[in-house]
Structures are given as structure tokens and as C-alpha cells.
Design a protein around this motif. Structure first.
Motif, PDB file in Angstrom:
ATOM      1  N   ASN A  92      30.036  -7.718  62.737  1.00 40.37           N
ATOM      2  CA  ASN A  92      28.832  -7.101  63.292  1.00 40.37           C
ATOM      3  C   ASN A  92      29.181  -6.200  64.474  1.00 40.37           C
ATOM      4  O   ASN A  92      28.637  -5.089  64.595  1.00 40.37           O
ATOM      5  CB  ASN A  92      27.848  -8.196  63.713  1.00 40.37           C
ATOM      6  N   ALA A  93      30.075  -6.648  65.336  1.00 40.40           N
ATOM      7  CA  ALA A  93      30.472  -5.835  66.488  1.00 40.40           C
ATOM      8  C   ALA A  93      31.161  -4.552  66.032  1.00 40.40           C
ATOM      9  O   ALA A  93      30.909  -3.466  66.585  1.00 40.40           O
ATOM     10  CB  ALA A  93      31.389  -6.640  67.402  1.00 40.40           C
ATOM     11  N   GLU A  95      28.468  -2.225  64.669  1.00 41.93           N
ATOM     12  CA  GLU A  95      27.678  -1.642  65.755  1.00 41.93           C
ATOM     13  C   GLU A  95      28.430  -0.513  66.434  1.00 41.93           C
ATOM     14  O   GLU A  95      27.847   0.531  66.767  1.00 41.93           O
ATOM     15  CB  GLU A  95      27.313  -2.720  66.780  1.00 41.93           C
ATOM     16  N   LYS A  96      29.729  -0.708  66.632  1.00 41.88           N
ATOM     17  CA  LYS A  96      30.542   0.339  67.261  1.00 41.88           C
ATOM     18  C   LYS A  96      30.584   1.584  66.376  1.00 41.88           C
ATOM     19  O   LYS A  96      30.451   2.712  66.879  1.00 41.88           O
ATOM     20  CB  LYS A  96      31.957  -0.186  67.509  1.00 41.88           C
ATOM     21  N   ARG A  97      30.723   1.410  65.060  1.00 46.22           N
ATOM     22  CA  ARG A  97      30.747   2.544  64.137  1.00 46.22           C
ATOM     23  C   ARG A  97      29.402   3.279  64.133  1.00 46.22           C
ATOM     24  O   ARG A  97      29.352   4.512  64.109  1.00 46.22           O
ATOM     25  CB  ARG A  97      31.089   2.074  62.733  1.00 46.22           C
ATOM     26  N   VAL A  98      28.297   2.512  64.181  1.00 46.99           N
ATOM     27  CA  VAL A  98      26.972   3.126  64.202  1.00 46.99           C
ATOM     28  C   VAL A  98      26.790   3.941  65.476  1.00 46.99           C
ATOM     29  O   VAL A  98      26.262   5.069  65.445  1.00 46.99           O
ATOM     30  CB  VAL A  98      25.870   2.040  64.057  1.00 46.99           C
ATOM     31  N   ARG A  99      27.218   3.393  66.611  1.00 44.92           N
ATOM     32  CA  ARG A  99      27.107   4.144  67.883  1.00 44.92           C
ATOM     33  C   ARG A  99      27.896   5.439  67.823  1.00 44.92           C
ATOM     34  O   ARG A  99      27.434   6.486  68.284  1.00 44.92           O
ATOM     35  CB  ARG A  99      27.586   3.287  69.054  1.00 44.92           C
ATOM     36  N   GLU A 143      25.994   7.877  65.672  1.00 50.98           N
ATOM     37  CA  GLU A 143      24.831   8.389  66.398  1.00 50.98           C
ATOM     38  C   GLU A 143      25.251   9.426  67.429  1.00 50.98           C
ATOM     39  O   GLU A 143      24.576  10.447  67.610  1.00 50.98           O
ATOM     40  CB  GLU A 143      24.071   7.245  67.068  1.00 50.98           C
TER      41      GLU A 143
END
Length: 129
Positions: free
Chosen positions: A107-108, A111-115, A118
Motif C-alpha cells: 500500500n505504501a 501510494e508513493k506511485r500515485v503521488r 499526480e
């Protein structure tokens, strides 16, 4: 009089262990507990049913293990089953703990890839304006 109270106790043990067995089967049937986790409970209830139906087994096993009082042998058997149940629960909890750790790490990373994505989208939208 003593014989009558022993028979009542035997009947009570038979009823109690059959109810326990039925409860475990019902929990499996209603999918409240998986069979692989209920096996030790089923084994425990079957052993207790055998002990209550055939008290001679307790006397013989008590003599073999040199336990003086048959009631102490029953307590010893119950303690052993409780320890086995605790061991199996600990193993299940350890497995879940490892899975949760891996899920948190995945999950971490996501989340880093999504940030990052973005941020790239924001940069591209700023450049196109």
C-alpha cells in the motif's frame, strides 16, 4: 447414593460434550469457523465424548501415565488440548501478521506511485496552460 451421583455426572458429561460437538458442527455449517481451525475442537469434543461414554479409558490411561486420580487425567487432557488450541491460534495470528505487514508495504509503495503520477499530471497541466 455415590453410584447414582456418578451416573448423573456421566450423563451430564455426555450431554455437555455432545452439545459442544454439535455447536462446533453448527459453526462450521454456518461458515463462522473454517474446518481447518475447527479440527482441534472436533478432536477435543470427540475425546471428551469417548471419555464420558467409556470412563474405563480414563482409568486405563491414568494408570499408564501414572496419574493417581482419573479427574486429574481429564484435567491434564484438557490442558493439553488448550495448549494445542493456543499454539494453532498463535500460528494463525503470526501468518496474518506477516500478510498485514506485506499489505501495508504494498500500500505504501502504491501510494508513493500515485503521488508521483499526480505530480507529473500537475506539471503537465501547468505546462500546457
Amino acid at each position: 447414593m455415590i453410584m447414582l451421583s456418578e451416573m448423573r455426572l456421566q450423563y451430564l458429561l455426555i450431554i455437555g460434550t455432545v452439545v459442544l460437538f454439535g455447536l462446533i458442527i453448527d459453526l462450521i455449517r454456518r461458515d463462522k469457523i473454517e474446518v481447518k481451525y475447527a479440527i482441534i475442537w472436533l478432536a477435543f469434543s470427540l475425546v471428551m465424548i469417548l471419555f464420558s461414554l467409556f470412563p474405563q479409558i480414563v482409568l486405563i490411561l491414568g494408570d499408564i501415565t501414572r496419574v493417581i486420580d482419573p479427574v486429574n487425567f481429564i484435567f491434564l487432557t484438557q490442558i493439553i488440548f488448550i495448549l494445542l488450541i493456543l499454539l494453532s491460534v498463535s500460528a494463525v495470528i503470526s501468518g496474518f501478521s506477516k500478510k498485514i505487514k506485506r499489505l501495508a508495504q504494498s500500500n505504501a509503495i502504491l501510494e508513493k506511485r500515485v503521488r508521483r503520477l499526480e505530480e507529473k499530471i500537475n506539471e503537465l497541466t501547468k505546462e500546457s496552460k
